[in-house]
Design a protein around this motif. Structure first.
Motif, PDB file in Angstrom:
ATOM      1  N   GLY A 133       6.140  -2.580   7.876  1.00 18.08           N
ATOM      2  CA  GLY A 133       7.124  -2.289   6.844  1.00 18.08           C
ATOM      3  C   GLY A 133       7.014  -3.180   5.634  1.00 18.08           C
ATOM      4  O   GLY A 133       7.459  -2.823   4.539  1.00 18.08           O
ATOM      5  N   ASP A 134       6.417  -4.378   5.802  1.00 16.23           N
ATOM      6  CA  ASP A 134       6.274  -5.290   4.673  1.00 16.23           C
ATOM      7  C   ASP A 134       5.027  -5.009   3.852  1.00 16.23           C
ATOM      8  O   ASP A 134       4.842  -5.592   2.784  1.00 16.23           O
ATOM      9  CB  ASP A 134       6.262  -6.743   5.163  1.00 16.23           C
ATOM     10  CG  ASP A 134       5.057  -7.049   6.051  1.00 16.23           C
ATOM     11  OD1 ASP A 134       4.544  -6.123   6.705  1.00 16.23           O
ATOM     12  OD2 ASP A 134       4.628  -8.220   6.101  1.00 16.23           O
ATOM     13  N   ARG A 135       4.133  -4.136   4.324  1.00 19.34           N
ATOM     14  CA  ARG A 135       2.884  -3.886   3.614  1.00 19.34           C
ATOM     15  C   ARG A 135       2.716  -2.437   3.195  1.00 19.34           C
ATOM     16  O   ARG A 135       1.763  -2.108   2.488  1.00 19.34           O
ATOM     17  CB  ARG A 135       1.682  -4.287   4.491  1.00 19.34           C
ATOM     18  CG  ARG A 135       1.655  -5.737   4.923  1.00 19.34           C
ATOM     19  CD  ARG A 135       1.693  -6.712   3.742  1.00 19.34           C
ATOM     20  NE  ARG A 135       0.538  -6.575   2.875  1.00 19.34           N
ATOM     21  CZ  ARG A 135       0.612  -6.474   1.559  1.00 19.34           C
ATOM     22  NH1 ARG A 135       1.783  -6.476   0.945  1.00 19.34           N
ATOM     23  NH2 ARG A 135      -0.479  -6.361   0.841  1.00 19.34           N
ATOM     24  N   PHE A 136       3.623  -1.538   3.633  1.00 19.12           N
ATOM     25  CA  PHE A 136       3.453  -0.120   3.331  1.00 19.12           C
ATOM     26  C   PHE A 136       4.706   0.501   2.746  1.00 19.12           C
ATOM     27  O   PHE A 136       5.829   0.129   3.090  1.00 19.12           O
ATOM     28  CB  PHE A 136       3.103   0.654   4.611  1.00 19.12           C
ATOM     29  CG  PHE A 136       1.630   0.845   4.820  1.00 19.12           C
ATOM     30  CD1 PHE A 136       0.974   1.959   4.339  1.00 19.12           C
ATOM     31  CD2 PHE A 136       0.897  -0.106   5.489  1.00 19.12           C
ATOM     32  CE1 PHE A 136      -0.380   2.125   4.519  1.00 19.12           C
ATOM     33  CE2 PHE A 136      -0.462   0.036   5.680  1.00 19.12           C
ATOM     34  CZ  PHE A 136      -1.106   1.166   5.193  1.00 19.12           C
ATOM     35  N   SER A 194      -6.290  11.716   4.987  1.00 21.15           N
ATOM     36  CA  SER A 194      -6.611  10.669   5.947  1.00 21.15           C
ATOM     37  C   SER A 194      -6.165   9.310   5.446  1.00 21.15           C
ATOM     38  O   SER A 194      -5.998   9.082   4.243  1.00 21.15           O
ATOM     39  CB  SER A 194      -8.111  10.665   6.241  1.00 21.15           C
ATOM     40  OG  SER A 194      -8.823  10.133   5.138  1.00 21.15           O
ATOM     41  N   TYR A 195      -5.997   8.396   6.380  1.00 28.08           N
ATOM     42  CA  TYR A 195      -5.687   7.012   6.046  1.00 28.08           C
ATOM     43  C   TYR A 195      -6.780   6.437   5.151  1.00 28.08           C
ATOM     44  O   TYR A 195      -6.507   5.727   4.176  1.00 28.08           O
ATOM     45  CB  TYR A 195      -5.561   6.203   7.340  1.00 28.08           C
ATOM     46  CG  TYR A 195      -5.491   4.717   7.131  1.00 28.08           C
ATOM     47  CD1 TYR A 195      -4.299   4.115   6.741  1.00 28.08           C
ATOM     48  CD2 TYR A 195      -6.608   3.911   7.310  1.00 28.08           C
ATOM     49  CE1 TYR A 195      -4.231   2.759   6.531  1.00 28.08           C
ATOM     50  CE2 TYR A 195      -6.545   2.548   7.114  1.00 28.08           C
ATOM     51  CZ  TYR A 195      -5.355   1.968   6.721  1.00 28.08           C
ATOM     52  OH  TYR A 195      -5.287   0.623   6.505  1.00 28.08           O
ATOM     53  N   THR A 196      -8.020   6.771   5.449  1.00 27.53           N
ATOM     54  CA  THR A 196      -9.167   6.288   4.677  1.00 27.53           C
ATOM     55  C   THR A 196      -9.030   6.654   3.206  1.00 27.53           C
ATOM     56  O   THR A 196      -9.196   5.814   2.313  1.00 27.53           O
ATOM     57  CB  THR A 196     -10.474   6.879   5.228  1.00 27.53           C
ATOM     58  OG1 THR A 196     -10.621   6.473   6.588  1.00 27.53           O
ATOM     59  CG2 THR A 196     -11.672   6.417   4.433  1.00 27.53           C
ATOM     60  N   GLN A 228      -6.477   3.194  -3.651  1.00 28.34           N
ATOM     61  CA  GLN A 228      -5.806   2.014  -4.202  1.00 28.34           C
ATOM     62  C   GLN A 228      -6.750   0.818  -4.328  1.00 28.34           C
ATOM     63  O   GLN A 228      -6.319  -0.314  -4.510  1.00 28.34           O
ATOM     64  CB  GLN A 228      -4.612   1.657  -3.301  1.00 28.34           C
ATOM     65  CG  GLN A 228      -3.553   2.752  -3.334  1.00 28.34           C
ATOM     66  CD  GLN A 228      -2.473   2.531  -2.299  1.00 28.34           C
ATOM     67  OE1 GLN A 228      -1.574   1.713  -2.507  1.00 28.34           O
ATOM     68  NE2 GLN A 228      -2.554   3.240  -1.199  1.00 28.34           N
ATOM     69  N   GLY A 229      -8.037   1.106  -4.235  1.00 28.62           N
ATOM     70  CA  GLY A 229      -9.017   0.064  -4.445  1.00 28.62           C
ATOM     71  C   GLY A 229      -9.169  -0.894  -3.283  1.00 28.62           C
ATOM     72  O   GLY A 229      -9.725  -1.990  -3.446  1.00 28.62           O
ATOM     73  N   ARG A 230      -8.683  -0.516  -2.121  1.00 30.39           N
ATOM     74  CA  ARG A 230      -8.805  -1.357  -0.931  1.00 30.39           C
ATOM     75  C   ARG A 230      -9.851  -0.764   0.006  1.00 30.39           C
ATOM     76  O   ARG A 230     -10.179   0.424  -0.073  1.00 30.39           O
ATOM     77  CB  ARG A 230      -7.454  -1.469  -0.212  1.00 30.39           C
ATOM     78  CG  ARG A 230      -6.294  -1.928  -1.087  1.00 30.39           C
ATOM     79  CD  ARG A 230      -6.355  -3.395  -1.418  1.00 30.39           C
ATOM     80  NE  ARG A 230      -6.125  -4.226  -0.246  1.00 30.39           N
ATOM     81  CZ  ARG A 230      -4.916  -4.584   0.196  1.00 30.39           C
ATOM     82  NH1 ARG A 230      -3.829  -4.178  -0.449  1.00 30.39           N
ATOM     83  NH2 ARG A 230      -4.785  -5.356   1.250  1.00 30.39           N
ATOM     84  N   LEU A 266       0.855  -1.184   0.000  1.00 27.99           N
ATOM     85  CA  LEU A 266       0.000   0.000   0.000  1.00 27.99           C
ATOM     86  C   LEU A 266       0.887   1.229   0.000  1.00 27.99           C
ATOM     87  O   LEU A 266       1.843   1.316   0.778  1.00 27.99           O
ATOM     88  CB  LEU A 266      -0.887   0.004   1.249  1.00 27.99           C
ATOM     89  CG  LEU A 266      -2.004  -1.038   1.265  1.00 27.99           C
ATOM     90  CD1 LEU A 266      -2.454  -1.293   2.688  1.00 27.99           C
ATOM     91  CD2 LEU A 266      -3.166  -0.561   0.417  1.00 27.99           C
ATOM     92  N   GLU A 267       0.587   2.151  -0.872  1.00 33.04           N
ATOM     93  CA  GLU A 267       1.385   3.381  -0.967  1.00 33.04           C
ATOM     94  C   GLU A 267       0.586   4.539  -0.386  1.00 33.04           C
ATOM     95  O   GLU A 267      -0.486   4.883  -0.878  1.00 33.04           O
ATOM     96  CB  GLU A 267       1.754   3.670  -2.420  1.00 33.04           C
ATOM     97  CG  GLU A 267       2.650   4.898  -2.571  1.00 33.04           C
ATOM     98  CD  GLU A 267       3.039   5.142  -4.013  1.00 33.04           C
ATOM     99  OE1 GLU A 267       3.163   6.317  -4.393  1.00 33.04           O
ATOM    100  OE2 GLU A 267       3.199   4.153  -4.756  1.00 33.04           O
TER     101      GLU A 267
END
Length: 260
Positions: A249-252, A106-108, A114-116, A98-99
């Motif tokens: 760190g592995d997902r962002f 906001s985080y939202t 990104q379609g999530r 996720l970028e």
């Protein structure tokens, strides 16, 4: 200490010509066997696709004719790099990171772009007297009341972070009564209270999660995390909120637009 020949192999460019970046590959061309194995597993991940289970350690060891410990080390690195993720008792192929922009958004908003599907789980919303250092940052007197809002962050159904927000009770006196903790806090400030953001100071660093944080996010304590400290202000320059946000760190990954 010299490395045994059994634990290294000559590095070969894959048949398709897609050689990885040479960073970490010594000039003599020999690499640790687990690194060689990582390069062989990478095309397999592409073939399987996001969410698909990886073959077992035993199957991988037989397929590539290596020891089980070599497989474990290769998989550990792929997990830390975010190319694999744990799912129950197994391991599956992870999707792209996720970028998030380093911006007053906001985080939202960042996750939805990104379609999530963003989500949150409330850990706690408490009211207490503000200590001196934090009071100076928020522009209030020591001992004044502040809210502490702590939530686990989700992308789809995956836990990806932990966010702590501190804000003066005088700014949002009814937070515990009329704020839905599953919703966007920034949306609440804008739409319910008419509060706007002017600017912010933000600092990003790499850390390891505490045992409590790792438990809440659902990650091993050894997984590198990205920690953001943010102090936001309103258009008049008055402090509005203090945020401590911890991301996997592995997902962002984080991006910023620069211009001269």
């Amino acid at each position: 200490m010299a490395t045994s020949r059994e634990s290294t192999v000559p590095y070969e460019i894959p048949a398709d010509g897609a050689a990885p970046v040479r960073a970490g590959i010594p000039e003599h061309g020999r690499v640790p066997k687990y690194y060689w194995l990582k390069a062989r597993i990478a095309p397999l991940l592409e073939e399987l696709g996001e969410g698909e289970p990886l073959p077992t350690e035993r199957e991988l060891a037989l397929r590539y004719e290596v020891a089980r410990e070599t497989v474990r080390q290769a998989l550990r690195e792929l997990l830390l790099e975010g190319r694999l993720r744990r799912a129950g008792r197994g391991t599956v192929v992870a999707g792209p990171k996720l970028e998030q922009p380093l911006a007053l958004a906001s985080y939202t908003e960042g996750v939805r772009k990104q379609g999530r599907v963003p989500g949150r789980t409330l850990i706690g919303l408490s009211r207490h007297a503000c200590p001196g250092d934090l009071a100076r940052e928020l522009g209030i007197a020591p001992g004044d009341s502040i809210w502490h809002l702590e939530r686990v962050l989700f992308a789809d159904d995956e836990r990806v972070g932990l966010e702590s927000t501190y804000i003066a009770v005088a700014r949002v006196p009814d937070l515990s009564r009329d704020f839905d903790p599953d919703s966007s806090f920034y949306g609440y400030l804008r739409e319910r209270l008419g509060l706007r953001f002017g600017d912010a100071d933000e600092r990003l660093e790499t850390v390891l999660a505490t045992p409590r944080e790792a438990l809440l996010i659902g990650t091993p304590p050894a997984l590198p995390m990205l920690l953001i400290h943010r102090l936001s202000r309103d258009p008049a320059g008055l402090p509005l909120e203090r945020v401590r946000a911890l991301y996997r760190g592995d997902r962002f990954s984080f991006s910023v637009h620069l211009h001269g």
